[in-house]
Design an enzyme around this catalytic site. Sequence first.
Site, PDB file in Angstrom:
ATOM      1  N   LYS A 124      39.214  28.908  28.767  1.00  0.00           N
ATOM      2  CA  LYS A 124      39.604  28.646  30.154  1.00  0.00           C
ATOM      3  C   LYS A 124      40.743  27.618  30.209  1.00  0.00           C
ATOM      4  O   LYS A 124      41.763  27.824  30.857  1.00  0.00           O
ATOM      5  CB  LYS A 124      38.404  28.131  30.956  1.00  0.00           C
ATOM      6  CG  LYS A 124      37.168  29.022  30.909  1.00  0.00           C
ATOM      7  CD  LYS A 124      37.373  30.330  31.608  1.00  0.00           C
ATOM      8  CE  LYS A 124      36.065  31.087  31.818  1.00  0.00           C
ATOM      9  NZ  LYS A 124      35.358  31.434  30.572  1.00  0.00           N
ATOM     10  N   LYS A 159      34.425  28.190  38.370  1.00  0.00           N
ATOM     11  CA  LYS A 159      33.782  28.746  37.177  1.00  0.00           C
ATOM     12  C   LYS A 159      33.586  27.671  36.116  1.00  0.00           C
ATOM     13  O   LYS A 159      34.341  26.690  36.051  1.00  0.00           O
ATOM     14  CB  LYS A 159      34.600  29.900  36.608  1.00  0.00           C
ATOM     15  CG  LYS A 159      36.052  29.572  36.246  1.00  0.00           C
ATOM     16  CD  LYS A 159      36.790  30.848  35.858  1.00  0.00           C
ATOM     17  CE  LYS A 159      38.267  30.599  35.607  1.00  0.00           C
ATOM     18  NZ  LYS A 159      38.990  31.853  35.265  1.00  0.00           N
ATOM     19  N   ARG A 209      43.262  42.823  30.544  1.00  0.00           N
ATOM     20  CA  ARG A 209      43.173  42.270  29.186  1.00  0.00           C
ATOM     21  C   ARG A 209      44.403  42.741  28.403  1.00  0.00           C
ATOM     22  O   ARG A 209      44.587  43.926  28.171  1.00  0.00           O
ATOM     23  CB  ARG A 209      41.882  42.715  28.512  1.00  0.00           C
ATOM     24  CG  ARG A 209      41.822  42.467  27.004  1.00  0.00           C
ATOM     25  CD  ARG A 209      41.956  40.990  26.591  1.00  0.00           C
ATOM     26  NE  ARG A 209      41.021  40.123  27.265  1.00  0.00           N
ATOM     27  CZ  ARG A 209      39.766  39.935  26.873  1.00  0.00           C
ATOM     28  NH1 ARG A 209      39.298  40.573  25.820  1.00  0.00           N
ATOM     29  NH2 ARG A 209      38.990  39.091  27.535  1.00  0.00           N
ATOM     30  N   ARG A 224      40.318  45.745  34.140  1.00  0.00           N
ATOM     31  CA  ARG A 224      38.878  45.809  34.389  1.00  0.00           C
ATOM     32  C   ARG A 224      38.660  45.610  35.887  1.00  0.00           C
ATOM     33  O   ARG A 224      38.804  44.505  36.406  1.00  0.00           O
ATOM     34  CB  ARG A 224      38.171  44.762  33.540  1.00  0.00           C
ATOM     35  CG  ARG A 224      38.333  45.053  32.035  1.00  0.00           C
ATOM     36  CD  ARG A 224      38.104  43.847  31.177  1.00  0.00           C
ATOM     37  NE  ARG A 224      39.084  42.811  31.448  1.00  0.00           N
ATOM     38  CZ  ARG A 224      39.038  41.588  30.915  1.00  0.00           C
ATOM     39  NH1 ARG A 224      38.058  41.260  30.102  1.00  0.00           N
ATOM     40  NH2 ARG A 224      39.966  40.702  31.215  1.00  0.00           N
ATOM     41  N   ASP A 272      44.003  37.206  29.634  1.00  0.00           N
ATOM     42  CA  ASP A 272      43.531  37.785  30.892  1.00  0.00           C
ATOM     43  C   ASP A 272      44.554  37.457  31.972  1.00  0.00           C
ATOM     44  O   ASP A 272      44.921  36.290  32.161  1.00  0.00           O
ATOM     45  CB  ASP A 272      42.164  37.231  31.273  1.00  0.00           C
ATOM     46  CG  ASP A 272      41.047  37.777  30.387  1.00  0.00           C
ATOM     47  OD1 ASP A 272      41.317  38.701  29.607  1.00  0.00           O
ATOM     48  OD2 ASP A 272      39.917  37.269  30.477  1.00  0.00           O
ATOM     49  N   GLU A 280      43.070  33.441  31.536  1.00  0.00           N
ATOM     50  CA  GLU A 280      42.321  33.020  30.349  1.00  0.00           C
ATOM     51  C   GLU A 280      43.119  33.346  29.095  1.00  0.00           C
ATOM     52  O   GLU A 280      43.949  34.262  29.095  1.00  0.00           O
ATOM     53  CB  GLU A 280      40.943  33.700  30.256  1.00  0.00           C
ATOM     54  CG  GLU A 280      39.933  33.202  31.260  1.00  0.00           C
ATOM     55  CD  GLU A 280      38.511  33.698  30.960  1.00  0.00           C
ATOM     56  OE1 GLU A 280      38.248  34.093  29.797  1.00  0.00           O
ATOM     57  OE2 GLU A 280      37.690  33.687  31.886  1.00  0.00           O
ATOM     58  N   ASN A 282      41.804  34.244  25.421  1.00  0.00           N
ATOM     59  CA  ASN A 282      40.599  34.510  24.630  1.00  0.00           C
ATOM     60  C   ASN A 282      40.932  34.528  23.141  1.00  0.00           C
ATOM     61  O   ASN A 282      41.764  35.330  22.696  1.00  0.00           O
ATOM     62  CB  ASN A 282      39.993  35.841  25.046  1.00  0.00           C
ATOM     63  CG  ASN A 282      39.507  35.825  26.478  1.00  0.00           C
ATOM     64  OD1 ASN A 282      38.379  35.452  26.755  1.00  0.00           O
ATOM     65  ND2 ASN A 282      40.373  36.213  27.419  1.00  0.00           N
TER      66      ASN A 282
END
Length: 312
Positions: A124, A159, A209, A224, A272, A280, A282
């Site tokens: 994050k 979040k 993604r 997504r 993301d 994000e 990842n």
Amino acid sequence: MKIAFLADPLPSFKIYKDSTYAMMSEAARRGHEVYAFEQKDMAFVGGEVLANVAHISMTGDADPWYVADAPMAWALTDFDVIVKRKDPPFDMEYVYGTYLLELAESKGARVVNKPDAVRSHNEKLAICQFPQFITPTLVASDEVRLRAFHIEHKDIILKPLDGMGGVGVFRVKEDGMNLGAIIETLTEHGAKTIMAQRYIPEIVLGDKRILLIGGKVVPYCLARIPQAGEVRGNLAVGGTGVAQPLSARDYEIAQALAPVLSQRGLLLVGLDVIGDYLTEVNVTSPTCFQEIAQQTGFNVAGMFIDALENLA
């Protein structure tokens, strides 16, 4: 090559969508030797890092999809590359695992992604290193700051910093419904730091993604798309994955980050992006290989094994 995958238990794999399975299958197809072990199998013994590692043969069937030899104690330096594919939670056990892998690196082991780089890139918080690409964002534990952020931006996402799969993600609209309770819950009454971001309406078109492999950009992403009434597009909570070519803005973000992250030792990264904004970075166990390959024909696992071969 001898390729050892540090992964979650093999029986837990959903092989129709698992990216680690796709990597293993592609490696085996090319004639590489595939091995697997779990984090709990590692130990520091006699000055080196060992692990109980099993040689894996792919069956080509759905069940059983592999045959594993009896695990044997190997030094991690005996492999050409260790591919770290353990899923979060990113707790202290996860951190201890990176320390052991780093000790193995000091003896000559090659680890992907580099363990110190994984530790340094909270999935994050890492977006804050690239502020030109993010929506208005606040990282704080203080309720006054979080409430002020909501007053300023009116429609926000809150979040946790250590979540995955969309767990603990809340949207608070202009009416502020349940804002206090959400802040109390996520921060544990001010004891934990969380992230707040201005809501990005383009989430209805998908949380994209984007994969970076060896400093290069995969030309397709997986959007997504959330279920009706949801703000989370994660596949784990019922989102629908739709592969699509990258937009000009997607490429701008990906091409800016790819060489930087690759230089830091991150061979595989999943960005993301919602709308025009990076949300994000990842680095622990990025996914979506199979969904992209199945819908576009682009061999993402092949690109990844190419990168491993070039590295070795």
